[in-house]
Design an enzyme around this catalytic site. Structure first.
Site, PDB file in Angstrom:
ATOM      1  N   CYS A 114     -82.340  50.109 110.065  1.00 14.63           N
ATOM      2  CA  CYS A 114     -82.161  49.663 108.679  1.00 14.63           C
ATOM      3  C   CYS A 114     -80.673  49.581 108.335  1.00 14.63           C
ATOM      4  O   CYS A 114     -79.988  48.691 108.816  1.00 14.63           O
ATOM      5  CB  CYS A 114     -82.937  50.552 107.706  1.00 14.63           C
ATOM      6  SG  CYS A 114     -83.108  49.814 106.056  1.00 14.63           S
ATOM      7  N   HIS A 200     -88.133  50.755 109.387  1.00 18.61           N
ATOM      8  CA  HIS A 200     -88.028  52.202 109.581  1.00 18.61           C
ATOM      9  C   HIS A 200     -89.178  52.723 110.451  1.00 18.61           C
ATOM     10  O   HIS A 200     -90.211  53.141 109.934  1.00 18.61           O
ATOM     11  CB  HIS A 200     -88.085  52.918 108.232  1.00 18.61           C
ATOM     12  CG  HIS A 200     -86.850  52.789 107.409  1.00 18.61           C
ATOM     13  ND1 HIS A 200     -85.771  53.624 107.552  1.00 18.61           N
ATOM     14  CD2 HIS A 200     -86.530  51.927 106.411  1.00 18.61           C
ATOM     15  CE1 HIS A 200     -84.835  53.292 106.680  1.00 18.61           C
ATOM     16  NE2 HIS A 200     -85.267  52.253 105.980  1.00 18.61           N
ATOM     17  N   GLU A 202     -89.299  55.491 111.797  1.00 20.91           N
ATOM     18  CA  GLU A 202     -89.395  56.932 111.555  1.00 20.91           C
ATOM     19  C   GLU A 202     -90.147  57.276 110.278  1.00 20.91           C
ATOM     20  O   GLU A 202     -90.515  58.437 110.056  1.00 20.91           O
ATOM     21  CB  GLU A 202     -87.987  57.549 111.513  1.00 20.91           C
ATOM     22  CG  GLU A 202     -87.216  57.375 110.222  1.00 20.91           C
ATOM     23  CD  GLU A 202     -86.571  56.005 110.021  1.00 20.91           C
ATOM     24  OE1 GLU A 202     -85.707  55.884 109.126  1.00 20.91           O
ATOM     25  OE2 GLU A 202     -86.943  55.042 110.736  1.00 20.91           O
TER      26      GLU A 202
END
Length: 255
Positions: A114, A200, A202
């Site tokens: 990002c 993202h 994560e």
């Protein structure tokens, strides 16, 4: 995609370009912890320690908190609420550090997520700025390029998003990995040197729900965009698959 073979653990430095919101931070103790949890799930049932030795470096309030490039094999730049195109000392230093990593010619691999994707783009000389098409939030489907299909083993990829800033073009020498109608540049591979994603991998339902709620309360997201995000926040996504590609890249095993 094949299994990940790590003859010895990769020394990964995670550069934290922000602090998670309170509930997420209480659980993970920084974005380093969020990424550590992602990589742990990505290699399960293996022990993460067999694949990675992770150090974390918060670079916003501690602008000199960078790893010695002689002591790491890979660097990951996290996401952030900040804008990568701003002329601020800590952001400029981060861009310079990304350029230093790239100058190792692949000895130290660079991963951008990002804001980190945008920092790598800026380090490579391409325009970064605000997307006139607006925000992307929550689980979003991407169309993979020919190279992306080869790396990820599918035609599409689903990933959490939380951004309005974008990289406008593919850097010279890099190969685009994915795109969609809102953001054509969703990641790129600079062979042997860098790999990035705009989304993202994560993030989780819980993390994104917390962010959506705050950004709705503060007026950053309107009600329609907030509700659209909440409608998709629990959908399955490919975060662990992306993390495994990151690991294969860091170990020099990408085709």
């Amino acid at each position: 995609m094949g299994s990940i073979v790590s003859p010895k653990p990769i020394r990964l430095a995670i550069l934290e370009a922000d602090t998670p919101l309170p509930n997420t931070n209480a659980k993970f103790h920084g974005y380093g912890g969020v990424f550590t949890d992602l990589f742990r799930r990505a290699v399960a049932p293996d022990d993460l320690d067999a694949h990675l030795t992770i150090t974390t470096h918060h670079v916003v309030e501690k602008p000199d908190n960078y790893p010695d490039l002689g002591s790491v094999d890979a660097v990951l730049i996290s996401g952030s609420k900040h804008s990568a195109y701003l002329d601020e000392p800590w952001i400029n230093r981060l861009v310079e550090f990304a350029q230093e990593v790239l100058a190792t010619n692949g000895r130290v691999k660079l991963i951008g997520v990002c804001f980190g994707h945008q920092i790598v783009g800026r380090a490579l000389g391409v325009k970064v700025g605000v997307n006139e098409k607006g925000w992307e939030v929550s689980v979003t489907e991407l169309q993979l390029s020919t190279k992306g299909k080869k790396l990820f083993g599918s035609d599409t990829l689903k990933i959490h998003q939380m951004h309005r800033d974008i990289v406008f073009t593919t850097p010279e020498g890099a190969e685009p990995l994915a795109g969609n109608d809102v953001c054509s540049q969703q990641g790129f591979l600079l062979p042997e040197k860098a790999i990035t994603v705009q989304g993202h991998p994560e993030f989780s339902e819980t993390i994104v729900t917390e962010i959506l709620g705050l950004r709705r309360e503060t007026g950053i997201l309107n009600e329609d965009l907030y509700q659209s995000g909440m409608d998709r926040v629990a959908k399955e996504h490919d975060g662990e698959k992306i993390a495994r590609v990151f690991l294969k890249f860091a170990t020099g095993q990408l085709d």
